[in-house]
Design a protein around this motif. Structure first.
Motif, PDB file in Angstrom:
ATOM      1  N   GLN A 650       0.760  -1.231   0.007  1.00  0.00           N
ATOM      2  CA  GLN A 650      -0.334   0.194  -0.119  1.00  0.00           C
ATOM      3  C   GLN A 650       0.655   1.457  -0.014  1.00  0.00           C
ATOM      4  O   GLN A 650       0.250   2.919  -0.285  1.00  0.00           O
ATOM      5  N   TYR A 651       2.022   1.631  -0.040  1.00  0.00           N
ATOM      6  CA  TYR A 651       2.730   2.398   0.312  1.00  0.00           C
ATOM      7  C   TYR A 651       3.685   2.403  -0.614  1.00  0.00           C
ATOM      8  O   TYR A 651       4.521   1.256  -1.169  1.00  0.00           O
ATOM      9  N   ARG A 652       4.953   3.815  -0.972  1.00  0.00           N
ATOM     10  CA  ARG A 652       5.305   3.662  -1.579  1.00  0.00           C
ATOM     11  C   ARG A 652       7.080   4.684  -1.287  1.00  0.00           C
ATOM     12  O   ARG A 652       5.934   5.550  -0.758  1.00  0.00           O
ATOM     13  N   GLN A 653       7.440   5.865  -2.068  1.00  0.00           N
ATOM     14  CA  GLN A 653       8.293   6.397  -1.879  1.00  0.00           C
ATOM     15  C   GLN A 653       8.524   7.365  -3.075  1.00  0.00           C
ATOM     16  O   GLN A 653       8.996   6.685  -4.378  1.00  0.00           O
ATOM     17  N   ASN A 654       8.837   8.296  -3.027  1.00  0.00           N
ATOM     18  CA  ASN A 654       9.885   9.015  -4.043  1.00  0.00           C
ATOM     19  C   ASN A 654      10.765   8.144  -5.149  1.00  0.00           C
ATOM     20  O   ASN A 654      11.475   7.673  -4.823  1.00  0.00           O
ATOM     21  N   SER A 655      11.112   8.310  -6.710  1.00  0.00           N
ATOM     22  CA  SER A 655      11.890   7.226  -7.048  1.00  0.00           C
ATOM     23  C   SER A 655      12.879   8.696  -6.999  1.00  0.00           C
ATOM     24  O   SER A 655      14.644   7.276  -6.872  1.00  0.00           O
TER      25      SER A 655
END
Length: 663
Positions: A650-655
């Motif tokens: 459900q989560y991600r972080q910036n490239s």
């Protein structure tokens, strides 16, 4: 803008994306090459979250670097390459072996000469246990959702998405000559293994042309065409206004997200120019749809950065991105209208709503994709189609029998999903699915016809679970005999998730007989002589006992009590000393390692769902999912719901902040 220029614009968009992917691949290759080189000690982060610098590094430099450091790497071990969290925690297996060597007093070999004291040994052991092997559930280390990915649609996902977008089944990938992915290991949907080039791009253009030709030119597609081109010019409604309605709906569904006004205006300009040039309305719409089907927004699963530039803080994905992650995980296709509507409403992220959607989607026939694209890849079922047993040696091994064996594995696995059964049934069960031909092969009575049917098993049937399935046994056999090493390797790799090391490049299959020495009495003795070689012994001790436990099954899975007039030798002994006999004994051994099987199943389904291999920061999620499975009696849906509810999903972080997150 002429069509050629529009074509070039789309090609440039895709080429830019190729450049981005190539750059990522180059960085990955450079990192791999760097990892293979002797490394100098690496400075850890300032906060030293694993207390590595303050506790372990000094002891390793003082007592271990001489044999396992930048200049010398005995047994391939280089402590100097460890320094940051990722390098340390991704090597848990290495640290486990170090701990065992310390506990046994095997390392360092001459502790008195190096001044290695009992207190230092105790200190290093405590650090390995507390900081590496123990998961600190409060630590931010395990809150990392993993690297942001650009995921290309697989061949199957591409066809499935076109099917659900256009409303009819059409093998666009086949028509365009797009080949199935070559899977060296893992799954076809792993982002790190996906490649796009100019040749594949040309085929995507061909695929778009072919599927649109079928939609607009085939008479039996009239209903499907009307659903796509649902708005038409009428009194008070211009062609461009009607086209806007068509494109807004189509692009929204194709891109699997809300669409910006500018994206629609560019496509409307194509319609406008086509109409001015004299095209009919449908022909003008058709020209505008093609760029959509070759856009990176259709061919890839793109997610946008939401955090501040340079930030590596994790944040929830948008509801539309969550819908895409969920639909491609469970259906290998785009979200349907119900899922998209929840994303539009902004309610999909609510736990109770998301849980209800998982339940609905698992019950949908499209969820067979979990079996087709996860289960069958995990079990290596495609190897059965290349199974070696020959009809000369085994006349009963017909093509239809082979197909029935494949169907047994497929139906058995899919039943775990459709009936929400326990994943432990894969280890052992009192049922399976056979048709008449396979039932005769297994000597099971009461089954007629070509359809796969549920049958209850008795202990005397010697079936139940994967190890009794003819497909597993045939695809791990030779042309004219069983292949215990291949069977043992399959158990280690697929069931337990502990694949043995590949054999040395210079190892031979079997050495020729030595003159004056007696010939081996049987194949087992012959293999034992081969495994006695120092370069082979360690792995064969792990592999061969597991394979010989299945010797009651011949090369195509028929039960036998004798081989060459002598009783089957199915005894085995594990490296730890535990003895067992036959498939029943092996199943008992596997039950004692049930937690290992469960962990492996969790990891495999997570890898498939996330599109990447597991990393150190996934360990907390893996542990929690394993615990959830135990509480919920190992039901298949419990694992799926757990993965969907996980931070990784459900989560991600910036490239641009991903690299910083691995400090």
């Amino acid at each position: 803008m002429p069509w050629v220029r529009r074509y070039v614009v789309v090609r440039l968009l895709c080429s830019a994306l190729i450049g981005l992917l190539a750059a990522c691949a180059s960085e990955s290759e450079a990192a791999e090459q760097a990892a293979k080189m002797p490394a100098k000690p690496v400075a850890v982060s300032v906060d030293d979250p694993l207390a590595y610098r303050s506790t372990a590094l000094g002891l390793l430099q003082k007592h271990c670097f001489a044999c396992h450091g930048p200049d010398v790497q005995e047994m391939g071990l280089n402590f100097a390459k460890f320094g940051d969290v990722a390098s340390i925690l991704n090597a848990r297996e290495t640290w486990r072996k170090v701990r065992e060597a310390l506990e046994a007093g095997d390392m360092p070999p001459q502790p008195k000469d190096s001044g290695f004291t009992a207190d230092e040994r105790k200190q290093l052991l405590a650090w390995i246990h507390d900081r590496v092997e123990t998961i600190d559930r409060r630590s931010p280390i395990y809150q990392d959702p993993g690297p942001p990915l650009v995921r290309q649609l697989t061949r199957a996902e591409y066809n499935n998405t076109l099917r659900d977008l256009l409303g009819f089944q059409f093998d666009a990938a086949g028509a365009a000559g797009i080949r199935s992915e070559e899977i060296a290991e893992g799954y076809a949907n792993l982002a790190g293994a996906q490649v796009i080039d100019e040749v594949l791009l040309d085929k995507y253009f061909k695929g778009a042309e072919e599927v649109l030709k079928a939609l607009f030119e085939e008479a039996n597609r009239r209903v499907d065409r009307q659903k796509i081109v649902f708005a038409r010019p009428a009194e008070g409604v211009t062609a461009v206004d009607a086209a806007r309605k068509v494109l807004e709906r189509f692009v929204r569904r194709a891109y699997r997200r809300p669409v910006a006004a500018g994206e629609i205006e560019r496509l409307l300009s194509i319609v406008d120019r086509a109409l001015i040039a004299g095209d009919e309305y449908d022909a003008a719409i058709r020209k505008a749809l093609k760029p959509v089907l070759v856009s990176p927004h259709f061919l890839f699963r793109l997610e946008r950065d939401q955090g501040a530039a340079g930030s590596h803080e994790a944040y929830p994905v948008t509801d539309h991105e969550l819908a895409v992650r969920l639909s491609y995980f469970l259906w290998a296709s785009m979200p349907d209208e119900a899922l998209s509507a929840l994303a539009d409403a902004g309610t999909l992220n609510k736990p109770e709503v998301l849980d209800a959607e998982v339940k609905r989607m698992l019950a949908d026939p499209k969820a067979v994709a979990l079996t087709e694209h996860f289960g069958m890849q995990w079990l290596h079922i495609n190897d059965l189609r290349r199974a070696l047993p020959s009809r000369n040696s085994f006349p009963a091994f017909t093509q239809t029998l082979k197909q029935a064996m494949e169907q047994e594995m497929r139906v058995f696995f899919d039943t775990l999903r459709s009936e929400d059964r326990s994943i432990l049934d894969l280890l052992d069960s009192d049922y399976t699915y056979v048709n008449e031909e396979l039932a005769k092969h297994y000597v099971l009575a009461g089954v007629t016809g070509p359809k796969m049917q549920l049958v209850k098993l008795r202990p005397s049937d010697h079936r139940g679970g994967l190890l009794g399935m003819g497909g597993v046994l045939a695809m791990t056999s030779h042309t004219d005999r069983t292949k215990p090493t291949a069977r043992g390797k399959w158990v280690l790799e697929v069931v337990l998730g502990t694949p043995p090391s590949p054999p040395p490049a210079n190892v031979s299959n079997f050495k020729p007989a030595v003159k004056g020495k007696p010939e081996p009495k049987n194949f087992r003795d012959k293999l034992a002589a081969h495994a006695a070689d120092a370069t082979c012994a360690a792995c064969h001790k792990k592999i061969d006992p597991l394979g010989f436990a299945l010797e009651n099954y011949d090369a195509i899975g028929m039960w036998r009590d004798q081989v060459g007039g002598a009783p089957v030798d199915n005894a085995g002994q594990l490296t730890g000393g535990a003895e067992f006999r036959g498939v029943d004994g092996l199943k008992k051994i596997l039950r004692t390692r049930q937690s290992q099987f469960v962990r492996n199943f969790v990891v495999q389904l997570m890898v498939y769902a996330l599109g990447r291999n597991s990393e150190y920061h996934d360990e907390l999620a893996i542990a929690e999912l394993s615990e959830t499975l135990e509480r919920e009696k190992y039901r298949f849906s419990a694992l799926v719901r757990g993965i969907v509810g996980s931070r990784q999903f459900q989560y991600r972080q910036n490239s641009d902040g991903a690299a910083a997150a691995g400090k």
